[in-house]
Scaffold this active site. Structure first.
Site, PDB file in Angstrom:
ATOM      1  N   GLU A  41       0.879  -1.157   0.000  1.00 24.56           N
ATOM      2  CA  GLU A  41       0.000   0.000   0.000  1.00 24.56           C
ATOM      3  C   GLU A  41       0.924   1.217   0.000  1.00 24.56           C
ATOM      4  O   GLU A  41       1.801   1.311   0.868  1.00 24.56           O
ATOM      5  CB  GLU A  41      -0.851  -0.032   1.273  1.00 24.56           C
ATOM      6  CG  GLU A  41      -1.927   1.006   1.251  1.00 24.56           C
ATOM      7  CD  GLU A  41      -2.706   1.067   2.565  1.00 24.56           C
ATOM      8  OE1 GLU A  41      -2.629   0.117   3.368  1.00 24.56           O
ATOM      9  OE2 GLU A  41      -3.375   2.093   2.759  1.00 24.56           O
ATOM     10  N   ARG A 267       5.049 -12.714   9.875  1.00 24.00           N
ATOM     11  CA  ARG A 267       5.752 -11.465   9.695  1.00 24.00           C
ATOM     12  C   ARG A 267       7.159 -11.572  10.234  1.00 24.00           C
ATOM     13  O   ARG A 267       7.394 -12.276  11.208  1.00 24.00           O
ATOM     14  CB  ARG A 267       5.088 -10.422  10.582  1.00 24.00           C
ATOM     15  CG  ARG A 267       4.398  -9.360   9.875  1.00 24.00           C
ATOM     16  CD  ARG A 267       3.563  -8.528  10.793  1.00 24.00           C
ATOM     17  NE  ARG A 267       2.504  -8.046   9.960  1.00 24.00           N
ATOM     18  CZ  ARG A 267       2.586  -6.916   9.231  1.00 24.00           C
ATOM     19  NH1 ARG A 267       3.619  -6.132   9.321  1.00 24.00           N
ATOM     20  NH2 ARG A 267       1.623  -6.564   8.428  1.00 24.00           N
ATOM     21  N   LYS A 277       4.844   0.672   9.364  1.00 22.47           N
ATOM     22  CA  LYS A 277       4.916   1.973   8.709  1.00 22.47           C
ATOM     23  C   LYS A 277       4.360   3.077   9.586  1.00 22.47           C
ATOM     24  O   LYS A 277       4.860   4.197   9.570  1.00 22.47           O
ATOM     25  CB  LYS A 277       4.143   1.921   7.386  1.00 22.47           C
ATOM     26  CG  LYS A 277       4.949   1.315   6.271  1.00 22.47           C
ATOM     27  CD  LYS A 277       4.179   1.318   4.971  1.00 22.47           C
ATOM     28  CE  LYS A 277       3.160   0.224   4.947  1.00 22.47           C
ATOM     29  NZ  LYS A 277       2.581  -0.025   3.633  1.00 22.47           N
TER      30      LYS A 277
HETATM   31  P1  ATP Z   1       3.092  -2.316   8.030  1.00 22.39           P
HETATM   32  O1  ATP Z   1       2.347  -3.070   9.091  1.00 22.39           O
HETATM   33  O2  ATP Z   1       4.527  -2.219   8.246  1.00 22.39           O
HETATM   34  O3  ATP Z   1       2.498  -0.995   7.757  1.00 22.39           O
HETATM   35  P2  ATP Z   1       1.708  -3.510   5.911  1.00 22.39           P
HETATM   36  O4  ATP Z   1       1.449  -4.974   5.970  1.00 22.39           O
HETATM   37  O5  ATP Z   1       0.585  -2.612   6.221  1.00 22.39           O
HETATM   38  O6  ATP Z   1       2.988  -3.209   6.749  1.00 22.39           O
HETATM   39  P3  ATP Z   1       1.673  -3.375   3.094  1.00 22.39           P
HETATM   40  O7  ATP Z   1       2.127  -2.287   2.217  1.00 22.39           O
HETATM   41  O8  ATP Z   1       0.225  -3.649   3.197  1.00 22.39           O
HETATM   42  O9  ATP Z   1       2.271  -3.078   4.529  1.00 22.39           O
HETATM   43  O10 ATP Z   1       2.478  -4.711   2.808  1.00 22.39           O
HETATM   44  C1  ATP Z   1       2.828  -5.235   1.565  1.00 22.39           C
HETATM   45  C2  ATP Z   1       3.181  -6.677   1.754  1.00 22.39           C
HETATM   46  O11 ATP Z   1       4.296  -6.817   2.629  1.00 22.39           O
HETATM   47  C3  ATP Z   1       2.042  -7.450   2.383  1.00 22.39           C
HETATM   48  O12 ATP Z   1       1.870  -8.653   1.676  1.00 22.39           O
HETATM   49  C4  ATP Z   1       2.485  -7.677   3.789  1.00 22.39           C
HETATM   50  O13 ATP Z   1       1.933  -8.829   4.326  1.00 22.39           O
HETATM   51  C5  ATP Z   1       4.011  -7.759   3.641  1.00 22.39           C
HETATM   52  N1  ATP Z   1       4.685  -7.394   4.893  1.00 22.39           N
HETATM   53  C6  ATP Z   1       4.550  -6.253   5.586  1.00 22.39           C
HETATM   54  N2  ATP Z   1       5.282  -6.271   6.722  1.00 22.39           N
HETATM   55  C7  ATP Z   1       5.910  -7.467   6.741  1.00 22.39           C
HETATM   56  C8  ATP Z   1       6.806  -8.102   7.657  1.00 22.39           C
HETATM   57  N3  ATP Z   1       7.204  -7.500   8.772  1.00 22.39           N
HETATM   58  N4  ATP Z   1       7.259  -9.336   7.347  1.00 22.39           N
HETATM   59  C9  ATP Z   1       6.864  -9.944   6.214  1.00 22.39           C
HETATM   60  N5  ATP Z   1       6.030  -9.407   5.326  1.00 22.39           N
HETATM   61  C10 ATP Z   1       5.538  -8.190   5.563  1.00 22.39           C
HETATM   62 MG    MG Z   2      -1.237  -2.401   5.411  1.00 21.40          MG
END
Ligand code: ATP
Ligand code: MG
Length: 580
Positions: A41, A267, A277
């Protein structure tokens, strides 16, 4: 043997997703094709956790000769920005992955998604609801109690179609209505209790501008976008496990082109840092760090600026593997992957971070009279000598370079001690040390300022020890790094350390910024680095002998003012420090 165990362990860890895919291929599912996607995102910069997801999704696609799409899940214009899109593209590229010709955007599917929503309404599987957010929360029920049906749940299909169209046409204010899937308010899974799938948001979108004032929710968008792209395996993190029934329900209820399989993995968390983020944004916005690419942040842009290599990052992701269980990985492991990589590739150079002047009293001098100067001032110019230094002692193929020895040198302040104990093998009054690739020198006098600080050492050198070799088998215990005044240029050096003092910055506090390490950046001015580094390319790693790995800062460093960042120390010194 131990190595084999580690390999097997890694295979096992790596394999839980791969073995599902393997089985699917054996069974001829999806005609044997493998298409994955990385779906960020664009509401912040990518971090090391994302790197794991990138390596996994692109890695699996590569391994099974499939493809991986880069898709922006851009359904929330309130938080998204083009600058994040740009940084994500650049970070994925830097990590070394290729998404082919096209970049995908969920916003490109807004029209398709709208049609899917109409399809649901026509099947009486979705309805327009006027409950407020607060009411909806009350109606939702709890983990132990079922929810209550909305009074709008039995609105007629025609009325729903009419209202939904008017939502799209901008007739209502934000929050007046939402579109909800009609599933089951008594489901034990709260995600299935008539989740919202569309909301009104009168807001311009970075890509679709003012075309839409209703936006699809993440859960609705995600699976349907996967299907529109022909994704076979939709890999996501564990928190989406409870959303899988909704993912599947939506794909079953609309005429979707295909039904991808959602597979969840844990994760990645690292100690001594925060990774979401939202939290990174807080650090940036409250100026705890210097922007999203601050070298102390676990963002890809940050570690890149710090001097990490994509190879080290990929290797780390490979080693930690993929699992179903959440864990916190020691950042020391990441740093070791980095050291292993930099040890191979980084040329060795010399730099002095806290210079102490050394004058070689028996060094010959040349006298240059400057005849163009009317006053005919005699200028003393020290004789300089060029010596050979290896760029990588274990890799002769990396060649040698010339370093300059002269009358005025600099060594580290820490490498001299006036009243040194016996076991201090560096420089002290009357003692002899080797200057790497230079000569043996002996300290004769110590010069102090009026406050008693040592400001200069007067030494002699032994001309027979050129290159640092002892002709008579004479042994010196210490070998120091050094630079000469003619052979070096000034530089600023940023010593970066862990951003947080606590292994889990969020434990036992409601404000993780209280655990910030006040020493996470120590900026040293007046350092001296070999002249050769004046042309160092930003982000390119060098080993400053005995000090660690460093690179020129991509934002601040210029030929006029060199700025180097410490990427990582030569050894893991942190473990020791935290026990003190
Ligand atoms: P954050 O919680 O850091 O804001 P998010 O999951 O909201 O991360 P996205 O942009 O939605 O961020 O994530 C893109 C992809 O990266 C998704 O498939 C998500 O599951 C994966 N992802 C995000 N954080 C991690 C992590 N710590 N370990 C593994 N994969 C991750
Ligand atoms: Mg997200």
């Amino acid at each position: 043997m131990e190595d084999d165990n580690i390999k097997e362990e890694n295979n096992r860890k790596n394999n839980f997703i791969k073995s599902i895919i393997n089985e699917d291929i054996q069974k001829g599912k999806n005609s044997g094709k493998v298409i994955t996607r990385f779906p960020p995102e664009p509401n912040g910069f990518l971090h090391i956790g994302h790197a794991k997801s990138i390596c996994l999704n692109f890695g699996v696609a590569q391994e099974f000769k499939g493809k991986c799409n880069l898709r922006f899940d851009d359904t929330n214009p309130a938080k998204e920005d083009q600058k994040y899109i740009d940084s994500i593209i650049s970070d994925v590229k830097w990590l070394g992955f290729d998404w082919g010709e096209k970049i995908y955007y969920a916003s490109d599917y807004f029209e398709n998604l709208y049609d899917f929503a109409l399809e649901l309404i026509k099947k009486d599987k979705a309805y327009v609801c006027s409950l407020t957010g607060e009411e909806m929360r009350q109606y939702r029920g709890t983990l132990t109690e079922p929810g209550k049906e909305s009074p709008d749940r039995n609105r007629s299909i025609d009325e729903n179609l009419d209202l939904f169209e008017r939502m799209r046409n901008g007739e209502f204010t934000d929050g007046a209505y939402v579109l909800r899937a009609k599933i089951d308010m008594a489901s034990p899974n709260i995600n299935m209790r008539d989740p919202v799938i569309y909301r009104i948001k009168k807001m311009s979108h970075p890509r679709t501008k003012d075309k839409w004032c209703i936006y699809p929710m993440y859960d609705f968008t995600h699976g349907l976008s996967d299907s529109l792209e022909g994704i076979t395996h939709s890999l996501c993190t564990l928190e989406f496990q409870d959303h899988r029934p909704l993912y599947d329900w939506l794909l079953d209820e609309v005429t979707a082109p295909c039904h991808p399989q959602q597979i969840e993995f844990a994760r990645m968390n690292l100690n001594y840092t925060v990774m979401s983020k939202r939290k990174l944004q807080k650090l940036v916005e409250n100026n705890h760090v210097d922007g999203w690419d601050d070298p102390r942040l676990p963002t890809i842009a940050g570690i890149r600026r710090r001097g990490y290599t994509p190879e080290a990052m990929r290797n780390f992701c490979n080693i930690i593997g993929v699992s179903k269980k959440e864990s916190r990985i020691d950042v020391g492991m990441l740093e070791n992957c980095l050291r292993d990589d930099l040890n191979e590739r980084a040329p060795r150079v010399m730099a002095v971070l806290k210079p102490l002047k050394v004058t070689i009293e028996n060094w010959q001098e040349q006298e240059n009279s400057n005849s163009s100067d009317k006053n005919s001032v005699k200028e003393e110019k020290s004789f300089i000598e060029e010596l050979d230094a290896q760029n990588h002692p274990q890799k002769p193929e990396m060649g040698t370079r010339k370093i300059i020895f002269s009358k005025t040198l600099f060594i580290e302040q820490d490498d001299f001690m006036e009243n040194a104990p016996k076991k201090f093998f560096r420089l002290a009054p009357g003692r002899e040390v080797r200057l790497r690739y230079g000569y043996f020198i002996t300290c004769k006098h110590v010069i102090k300022d009026k406050d008693g600080n040592v400001v200069e050492l007067i030494c002699t050198y032994d001309p027979a020890t050129r290159g640092g070799d002892s002709p008579d088998g004479r042994k010196v215990k210490g070998t120091l790094h050094w630079v000469s005044s003619e052979g070096s240029v000034p530089a600023t050096v940023n010593l970066y350390d862990r951003l947080f003092m606590a292994e889990d910055p969020e434990a036992e506090t409601d404000d993780f910024t209280k655990n910030l390490n006040p020493e996470s950046l120590v900026r040293l001015e007046g350092c001296r680095v070999e002249k050769y580094l004046a042309d160092a390319a930003p982000e390119k790693a060098y080993q400053f002998e005995r000090l660690g790995y460093f690179c020129a800062d991509s934002r601040e460093s210029s030929k006029e003012h060199l700025v180097f960042n410490r990427t990582v120390t030569l050894r893991d010194t942190w473990a020791k420090v935290s026990q003190q």
